[in-house]
Design an enzyme around this catalytic site. Structure first.
Site, mmCIF file in Angstrom:
data_model
loop_
_atom_site.group_PDB
_atom_site.id
_atom_site.type_symbol
_atom_site.label_atom_id
_atom_site.label_comp_id
_atom_site.label_asym_id
_atom_site.label_seq_id
_atom_site.Cartn_x
_atom_site.Cartn_y
_atom_site.Cartn_z
ATOM 1 N N LYS A 195 -31.981 -1.433 -2.398
ATOM 2 C CA LYS A 195 -31.702 -0.074 -2.853
ATOM 3 C C LYS A 195 -30.329 -0.073 -3.512
ATOM 4 C CE LYS A 195 -31.275 4.720 -1.316
ATOM 5 N NZ LYS A 195 -31.330 5.634 -0.161
ATOM 6 N N LYS A 248 -35.611 -0.081 -5.331
ATOM 7 C CA LYS A 248 -35.316 1.284 -5.744
ATOM 8 C C LYS A 248 -33.994 1.316 -6.488
ATOM 9 C CE LYS A 248 -34.470 5.916 -3.894
ATOM 10 N NZ LYS A 248 -34.279 6.766 -2.722
HETATM 11 ZN ZN LIG Z 1 -29.514 8.272 3.125
#
Ligand SMILES: [Zn+2]
Length: 327
Positions: A195, A248
């Site tokens: 992420k 992501k």
């Molecule tokens: Zn968070």
């Protein structure tokens, strides 16, 4: 042997040929539909930077999910907007919290729906960070216990999948251990493994009311320029027990999706995030792009890069277009 004997256009001459030889096919079963659930009744409040996305109370959530399942969507990912925020994110692991309540309502009405939950603290902390703050810093190890409590409360409410998005080190192991020790060995962990600290999350922060009140998230989310670090993150999450890993955002990180796909056998999800959605909606609203065609191309591109599952705000529209044969 080449031209003029070989002519690749021969196999593109008709729509039938193009469809028969299509190498990547998207299907509503690929999509995970993210939803924002709030306290109250009858709430369906538009999120300004994400046209078509709403804050929903539990009752309107059921209506929205009914529409989604009719379109062929199999899975939703829930984000809660807390009524009360405090430094320790108490509502996040409260069995009567907004997400826990929504899970029970969804499982009662849609027993076959795969209910996934975001496990993080940022929607519940008054400082807006994903972990506990100790001496002005985001404290890794004390956060792990809280995250495990959050995941457990979601599992108790009936969640099929818990999805830690905090990017603390060791969270997957802590959550797996907690789930197994309480008898939730079948609860799936989908880890937000790679992420990135991305500006494409902008509209989401309005949606989740989760903007950090000081600093930023760069001490725990990944630097956008790094690719090898993503491989290390995914490796560790798999070792710690992640069933599904995630990259992501999606569009600026298709190379990372491809590399994770090539290196690991584990199912891979990609998050087509709020900023990616907002750009499409804004350009479509001015007539600069054809929304349906662009969405089809984006979702196909993410799958072609190697994602098995795509978390996307376009999920219901795309599923309906697919069902009508319009994509
Ligand atoms: Zn968070």
């Amino acid at each position: 042997m080449g031209f003029p004997t070989v002519r690749l256009r021969r196999l593109r001459t008709t729509r039938a040929w193009r469809e028969m030889l299509r190498e990547t096919v998207i299907d509503p079963a690929d999509f995970i539909y993210p939803l924002f659930v709030v306290h109250g009744h009858g709430v369906r409040e538009p999120i300004e930077a994400m046209p078509g996305v709403y804050h929903l109370s539990t009752d309107t959530l059921l209506e929205e999910v009914g529409k989604a399942t009719e379109a062929g969507i199999k899975a939703v990912l829930l984000f809660g907007v807390a009524a009360h925020k405090d430094p320790e994110a108490h509502e996040a692991w409260d069995d009567e919290g907004i997400v826990q309540t929504a899970i029970r309502a969804l499982k009662a009405q849609f027993p076959d729906l795969v209910v996934m939950t975001d496990v993080c603290l940022c929607g519940y902390t008054d400082h807006g960070h994903c972990g506990l703050v100790v001496d002005g810093k985001i404290d890794n190890d004390s956060t792990l216990e809280v995250l495990a409590d959050v995941a457990l409360s979601h599992a108790r409410a009936g969640a099929d999948v818990v999805a830690p998005s905090d990017m603390m080190d060791g969270r997957v192991r802590a959550i797996r251990k907690a789930l197994d020790s309480e008898g939730f060995s079948e609860t799936v962990i989908m880890a937000y493994s790679a992420k990135y600290a991305s500006a494409f999350y902008g509209p989401f922060r309005e949606a989740a009311h989760s903007a950090p009140q000081f600093g930023d998230r760069r001490t725990y989310q990944m630097d956008p320029a790094s690719r090898r670090q993503a491989i290390r993150e995914v490796t560790l999450d798999i070792e710690e027990g992640a069933d599904v890993v995630m990259v992501k955002p999606a569009l600026a990180y298709l190379d990372v999706i491809r590399e994770v796909r090539d290196r690991f056998e584990v199912p891979l999800a990609a998050y087509n995030v709020s900023g990616e959605y907002a750009m499409v909606k804004a350009a479509a609203a001015t007539g600069w792009v054809d929304e349906r065609a662009v969405v089809g191309e984006i979702l196909t591109g993410i799958k072609r890069a190697g994602a098995d599952l795509i978390i996307t705000y376009h999920a219901v529209d795309a599923a309906e277009w697919l069902r009508r044969g319009d994509l």
